[in-house]
Design an enzyme around this catalytic site. Structure first.
Site, PDB file in Angstrom:
ATOM      1  N   GLY A   1       0.844  -1.187   0.000  1.00 20.40           N
ATOM      2  CA  GLY A   1       0.000   0.000   0.000  1.00 20.40           C
ATOM      3  C   GLY A   1       0.880   1.237   0.000  1.00 20.40           C
ATOM      4  O   GLY A   1       1.469   1.585   1.021  1.00 20.40           O
TER       5      GLY A   1
ATOM      6  N   GLY B   1       3.732   8.553   1.180  1.00 23.22           N
ATOM      7  CA  GLY B   1       4.533   8.973   2.322  1.00 23.22           C
ATOM      8  C   GLY B   1       5.845   8.220   2.396  1.00 23.22           C
ATOM      9  O   GLY B   1       6.068   7.248   1.674  1.00 23.22           O
TER      10      GLY B   1
ATOM     11  N   SER C   1       5.682   4.080   3.666  1.00 19.04           N
ATOM     12  CA  SER C   1       5.303   3.072   2.678  1.00 19.04           C
ATOM     13  C   SER C   1       6.310   3.025   1.533  1.00 19.04           C
ATOM     14  O   SER C   1       6.542   1.958   0.945  1.00 19.04           O
ATOM     15  CB  SER C   1       3.892   3.341   2.145  1.00 19.04           C
ATOM     16  OG  SER C   1       3.810   4.590   1.490  1.00 19.04           O
TER      17      SER C   1
ATOM     18  N   CYS D   1     -10.507   2.651   9.688  1.00 18.59           N
ATOM     19  CA  CYS D   1      -9.940   2.706   8.342  1.00 18.59           C
ATOM     20  C   CYS D   1      -8.996   1.531   8.102  1.00 18.59           C
ATOM     21  O   CYS D   1      -9.002   0.916   7.036  1.00 18.59           O
ATOM     22  CB  CYS D   1      -9.212   4.032   8.151  1.00 18.59           C
ATOM     23  SG  CYS D   1      -8.581   4.294   6.496  1.00 18.59           S
TER      24      CYS D   1
ATOM     25  N   GLY E   1       3.301   0.405   5.677  1.00 15.15           N
ATOM     26  CA  GLY E   1       4.375   1.098   6.375  1.00 15.15           C
ATOM     27  C   GLY E   1       4.113   1.316   7.845  1.00 15.15           C
ATOM     28  O   GLY E   1       4.716   2.206   8.447  1.00 15.15           O
TER      29      GLY E   1
ATOM     30  N   CYS F   1      -7.674  10.066   8.693  1.00 12.67           N
ATOM     31  CA  CYS F   1      -7.288   9.023   7.748  1.00 12.67           C
ATOM     32  C   CYS F   1      -7.869   9.283   6.361  1.00 12.67           C
ATOM     33  O   CYS F   1      -9.081   9.327   6.176  1.00 12.67           O
ATOM     34  CB  CYS F   1      -7.782   7.680   8.277  1.00 12.67           C
ATOM     35  SG  CYS F   1      -7.349   6.272   7.254  1.00 12.67           S
TER      36      CYS F   1
END
EC number: 2.8.1.13
Length: 367
Positions: free
Chosen positions: A13, A17, A20, A104, A128, A200
């Site tokens: 995923g 950022g 990840s 989430c 991450g 989120c």
């Protein structure tokens, strides 16, 4: 790093950022067949100044290009709105303070994304998150990340065993400065990108302005426990227990804190001083229980977090029925908030938890 020899096809995923990004780069470096997925989960106002989805998607694509992996952009906006955002609004309407990141993870990242990845032929997914996983006698255990300042096991407590079995957390044994250093070594464009602190998938935006778009507001009085009016609130949903900033109460003496909400009278109850007795709780009741192991933990002694980054608090777990449990703390806990999650630990093992409904103080008054 928790992988098995036959886990070769991994879908990461990619959020745009640094965490990840490094996750994907490490897995690629270690020889796994890696692909990326960028999840688009918000569309209502994705063109406004606070929504970073477009920039995040550009960053994720750039990272995938540098690493040398394919990336798909997958839209889960409808599922997010139905499973996460609707609950978020419902809880605020009821005077509680929800944690959308918890839901989430359970409903989007480790359900919708996991289902998509498995459908694409992946053996497992990677994220991450700063958490670890260990397999003991065939059982997958969720553990705290080694970086205690970044440990995110609290947000993952609703993962079921079947979700943990298909997930890995390559950053769980690293500390954040090391992740930044690796990002620079991999020449990733996200190496210096700041961490996201917003809701989120929705981004960092003025919370009051955002919530007013979806829920009606109703001004009312700020009162002391004795009934003295000391100010005016702009809507109970904008305040959380223990809040100090933004109350606008002047005068001498110690700072003011939110101690309770009276939904019947539409009054915000405030007290002076961080150590006021009404801010402390010895017990709570939680429901909507969810556990990470095949069998729920037995009643007994554990530690608990009632909010992210707090120190573990020793407590006793008592089941009231199949869906409800009581936690009794050794020491009074500050600003325990209905709607937030109470997460249980046995040492480093995250066992699961539930949603805080009530405490031994009348913090949400409905009659």
């Amino acid at each position: 790093m928790n992988t098995t020899a036959n886990t070769t096809n991994i879908i990461v995923g990619l959020s745009g950022g640094v965490d990840s990004s490094v996750t994907a780069a490490l897995l690629k470096q270690q020889g796994y067949q890696v692909r990326g997925v960028f999840m688009q989960n918000w569309e209502d106002d994705d063109n406004d100044e606070y929504c970073s989805i477009k920039q995040d998607s550009f960053d994720a694509i750039a990272v995938a290009d540098i690493i040398g992996i394919d990336i798909d952009i997958v839209n889960f906006a409808a599922q997010y709105k139905d499973k996460v955002f609707a609950y978020f609004l419902q809880e605020y309407s009821a005077g509680r303070t929800p944690n959308p990141d918890v839901l989430c993870n359970a409903e989007i990242k480790f359900k919708c994304f996991l289902d998509y990845a498995v459908g694409q032929g992946a053996d497992t997914i990677a994220t991450g998150h700063y958490a670890r996983k260990e397999v003991r006698n065939g059982v997958h255990y969720l553990l705290k990340g080694l970086d205690r300042n970044k440990d995110q096991s609290y947000f993952l407590y609703r993962l079921k065993p079947f979700q943990l079995e298909r997930a890995i957390f390559p950053l769980g044994g690293l500390e954040k400065p090391e992740v930044r250093r690796l990002a620079a070594e991999f020449n990733l464009p996200t190496a210096a990108k700041k961490d996201s602190t917003g809701i989120c998938f929705i981004g960092e935006r003025p919370f009051r302005e955002f919530l007013q778009k979806y829920l009606p507001t109703d001004n009312g009085k700020m009162v002391t426990p004795e009934g003295k009016t000391v100010g005016e609130h702009v809507g109970l949903m904008f305040y959380t227990l223990g809040q100090r900033k933004g109350l606008g109460i002047g005068g001498a003496g110690e700072p003011w804190f939110v101690a309770a909400k009276d939904l019947t009278k539409n009054e915000l109850i405030v007290v002076q001083g961080h150590d006021h007795p009404l801010l402390y709780t010895r017990s709570l009741v939680m429901n909507d229980l969810s556990f990470t192991l095949p069998e729920r933990p037995k009643a007994g002694r554990y530690t608990c977090k009632t909010r992210y980054r707090m120190a573990d608090a020793p407590c006793e777990l008592r089941y009231l029925d199949d869906e409800t449990a009581e936690l009794v703390f050794d020491e009074p806990q500050w600003a325990v908030t209905p709607g937030q999650s109470a997460v249980l630990y046995d040492g480093d093992i995250c066992l699961g938890g539930g949603i805080i409904q009530t405490t031994d103080k009348p913090v949400i008054i409905t009659r």
